[in-house]
Motif scaffolding. Structure first.
Motif, PDB file in Angstrom:
ATOM      1  N   UNK A 281      -9.247  10.089 -13.923  1.00  0.00           N
ATOM      2  CA  UNK A 281      -9.638   8.715 -13.569  1.00  0.00           C
ATOM      3  C   UNK A 281      -8.793   7.660 -14.274  1.00  0.00           C
ATOM      4  N   UNK A 282      -8.396   7.904 -15.522  1.00  0.00           N
ATOM      5  CA  UNK A 282      -7.621   6.917 -16.254  1.00  0.00           C
ATOM      6  C   UNK A 282      -6.210   6.742 -15.694  1.00  0.00           C
ATOM      7  N   UNK A 283      -5.792   7.638 -14.824  1.00  0.00           N
ATOM      8  CA  UNK A 283      -4.474   7.512 -14.192  1.00  0.00           C
ATOM      9  C   UNK A 283      -4.439   6.413 -13.137  1.00  0.00           C
ATOM     10  N   UNK A 284      -5.602   5.947 -12.717  1.00  0.00           N
ATOM     11  CA  UNK A 284      -5.708   5.002 -11.606  1.00  0.00           C
ATOM     12  C   UNK A 284      -6.215   3.645 -12.069  1.00  0.00           C
ATOM     13  N   UNK A 285      -5.636   2.591 -11.513  1.00  0.00           N
ATOM     14  CA  UNK A 285      -5.977   1.247 -11.961  1.00  0.00           C
ATOM     15  C   UNK A 285      -6.903   0.479 -11.042  1.00  0.00           C
TER      16      UNK A 285
ATOM     17  N   UNK B 294       0.831  -1.208   0.000  1.00  0.00           N
ATOM     18  CA  UNK B 294       0.000   0.000   0.000  1.00  0.00           C
ATOM     19  C   UNK B 294       0.858   1.247   0.000  1.00  0.00           C
ATOM     20  N   UNK B 295       1.938   1.234   0.719  1.00  0.00           N
ATOM     21  CA  UNK B 295       2.770   2.434   0.852  1.00  0.00           C
ATOM     22  C   UNK B 295       3.395   2.870  -0.466  1.00  0.00           C
TER      23      UNK B 295
ATOM     24  N   UNK C 135      -0.464   2.322  -9.133  1.00  0.00           N
ATOM     25  CA  UNK C 135       0.702   1.542  -8.720  1.00  0.00           C
ATOM     26  C   UNK C 135       2.023   2.247  -8.999  1.00  0.00           C
ATOM     27  N   UNK C 136       2.082   3.054 -10.032  1.00  0.00           N
ATOM     28  CA  UNK C 136       3.359   3.640 -10.425  1.00  0.00           C
ATOM     29  C   UNK C 136       3.268   5.158 -10.359  1.00  0.00           C
ATOM     30  N   UNK C 137       4.255   5.784  -9.804  1.00  0.00           N
ATOM     31  CA  UNK C 137       4.173   7.230  -9.629  1.00  0.00           C
ATOM     32  C   UNK C 137       5.408   7.913 -10.187  1.00  0.00           C
ATOM     33  N   UNK C 138       5.197   9.115 -10.638  1.00  0.00           N
ATOM     34  CA  UNK C 138       6.310   9.942 -11.074  1.00  0.00           C
ATOM     35  C   UNK C 138       6.316  11.207 -10.244  1.00  0.00           C
TER      36      UNK C 138
END
Length: 126
Positions: free
Chosen positions: A110-114, A29-30, A100-103
């Motif tokens: 909304x499409x940024x999130x899975x 989660x972190x 899951x992946x961050x920059x």
């Protein structure tokens, strides 16, 4: 993917407060960027707030800035949305989401999130 379950919604009078919680499953989660979105009847899902995986950075929609606060407790696998000074136009189903992946940017679409929760209803009466 992470599983998300929201809670804390309800009916509140204008000017009141609510705290939404979103409990996540999984051991990583972190490492997830977390976001809150909302969707009112007949409207598109809109961004509310996001918090970086480390919890060190937050970003808000202009409509809630200064009234809402997003936070996370990585030890409890939970993200929160404290909502103060609620207005009737805040009425919507509120969803939490995980990425899951961050920059280095803040993710507001909304499409940024899975991964998504099932939503919790917030109703603000005037």
């Amino acid at each position: 993917q992470v599983q998300l379950v929201e809670s804390g919604g309800g009916l509140v009078q204008a000017g009141g407060s609510l705290r939404l919680s979103c409990a996540a499953s999984g051991r990583t989660f972190s490492s997830y960027v977390m976001g809150w979105f909302r969707q009112a009847p007949g409207k598109e899902r809109e961004f509310v707030a996001t918090i970086r995986a480390s919890g060190g950075g937050t970003y808000y929609a202009d409509s809630v800035k200064g009234r809402f606060t997003i936070s996370r407790d990585n030890a409890k696998n939970t993200v929160y949305l404290q909502m103060n000074s609620l207005k009737p136009e805040d009425t919507a189903v509120y969803y939490c989401a995980a990425r899951a992946y961050s920059g280095s940017t803040y993710y507001t679409k909304p499409l940024d999130y899975g991964s998504w929760g099932q939503g919790t209803q917030v109703t603000v009466s005037s």
